[in-house]
Design an enzyme around this catalytic site. Structure first.
Site, PDB file in Angstrom:
ATOM      1  N   SER A 149      -6.901   1.411  -0.007  1.00  0.00           N
ATOM      2  CA  SER A 149      -5.553   1.796   0.394  1.00  0.00           C
ATOM      3  C   SER A 149      -5.359   3.296   0.221  1.00  0.00           C
ATOM      4  CB  SER A 149      -4.527   0.977  -0.395  1.00  0.00           C
ATOM      5  OG  SER A 149      -3.252   1.061   0.182  1.00  0.00           O
ATOM      6  N   GLU A 244      -3.918  -6.842   8.867  1.00  0.00           N
ATOM      7  CA  GLU A 244      -3.174  -5.760   8.213  1.00  0.00           C
ATOM      8  C   GLU A 244      -2.350  -4.920   9.185  1.00  0.00           C
ATOM      9  OE1 GLU A 244      -4.884  -3.401   5.094  1.00  0.00           O
ATOM     10  OE2 GLU A 244      -6.789  -4.487   5.260  1.00  0.00           O
ATOM     11  N   HIS A 274      -4.352  -7.080   3.121  1.00  0.00           N
ATOM     12  CA  HIS A 274      -4.610  -5.735   2.609  1.00  0.00           C
ATOM     13  C   HIS A 274      -5.450  -5.790   1.330  1.00  0.00           C
ATOM     14  CE1 HIS A 274      -3.913  -1.496   2.097  1.00  0.00           C
ATOM     15  NE2 HIS A 274      -3.231  -1.646   0.982  1.00  0.00           N
TER      16      HIS A 274
END
Length: 304
Positions: A149, A244, A274
């Site tokens: 991320s 996602e 995610h």
């Protein structure tokens, strides 16, 4: 068809979103407490020791698998929008990856926003990289970056910042579900809005704005890997869940790197959420993804 085990992460995310919706005025400390449970869905890798340290003045944690090579290392940057998440929430995830690769991992607890605004986190990652090279005896070809991320973005932007500071490139980088911060221009924010259990435009705009500060530029190449200069970077392997909202961030990053002449591989995992790799040791999709990462990076690090 996703495994039944993979739904544990989706449930965790939906519970978080419901809790945040019920408490819209929650402060940063409350959000951090919520996300402190990110690693709850990760199984203990077993056979991995953890040792806290300081890397160039930045708090960090070694993950040391039994029998691991000592002359190769993964430099790990945790996710959480530069605001939440920590070396503790990600300890088990990076422990699994280190164990699969067969080397140590250094998990960096970079300063988080809003206390440490951009470019604070990327500068902290460069400090840790410099520490590995200049005081720990690692050669650039002995180091591979990885992160998820926001940490996935750092797995790229740290290379750009290191280059600006005259440091050599590592052997490779492996971003997981990398995030373009406050830039929410990806079409998958719309096409996957009903599928992604955690990340929305509102999420990215909120965390992205918090990490940049009032005067921050969402197109800063050291904050947004969609604008980073990829020329001269080492091979990059991106993994992303097909469900996602950040799917197009990964696709566009891969395309930008390819256009710059970088060796790029991108794998999309059907129906995955995610950073589904958090399900390491608990769901087959996560274990498959980590096995792919290890098989890809071992030759890059010169591991037989």
């Amino acid at each position: 068809m996703p495994s039944k085990e993979s739904f544990a992460l989706e449930k965790l995310y939906r519970d978080w979103v419901a809790e945040m919706a019920a408490n819209p005025g929650a402060g940063v400390d409350e959000l951090r407490k919520l996300f402190d449970h990110w690693g709850d869905v990760t199984a203990e890798p077993g056979g991995v020791d953890y040792l806290e340290t300081e890397a160039g003045g930045v708090p960090a944690m070694w993950a040391v698998p039994k029998g691991a090579l000592t002359d190769k290392v993964l430099l790990c940057s945790h996710g959480g929008g530069y605001v939440v998440g920590s070396m503790y929430t990600h300890r088990k995830l990076f422990g699994h990856i280190a164990k699969a690769v067969g080397c140590r991992a250094l998990i960096v607890h970079y300063g988080r926003a809003p206390e440490n605004l951009h470019p604070g986190p990327v500068n902290d990652m460069v400090k840790a990289y410099r520490w590995l090279l200049e005081t720990q005896g690692f050669k650039p070809g002995d180091v591979a970056f990885t992160g998820d991320s926001a940490g996935g973005a750092l797995a790229v932007t740290t290379m750009a910042a290191a280059r600006e500071q005259g440091l050599p490139m590592p052997a490779a980088s492996m971003p997981m579900s990398p995030w373009a911060g406050a830039d929410v221009s990806g079409e998958s924010y719309d096409t996957n809005a009903h599928r992604d259990a955690l990340v929305s435009r509102q999420t990215s705009e909120g965390l992205g704005g918090l990490s940049l500060g009032e005067k921050g530029d969402p197109r800063d190449p050291l904050a947004n890997p969609l604008y980073t200069d990829y020329r001269g970077m080492p091979p990059i392997y991106i993994q992303v869940g097909e469900a996602e909202t950040l799917l197009d961030d990964s696709r566009r990053m891969a395309e930008r790197a390819k256009q710059a002449g970088v060796e790029v591989r991108i794998d999309l995992f059907q129906d995955m959420q995610h950073v589904f790799q958090f399900l390491a040791g608990a769901a087959p999709e996560a274990d498959d993804a980590i096995a792919r990462m290890a098989a890809w990076v071992r030759p890059k690090l010169g591991i037989a």
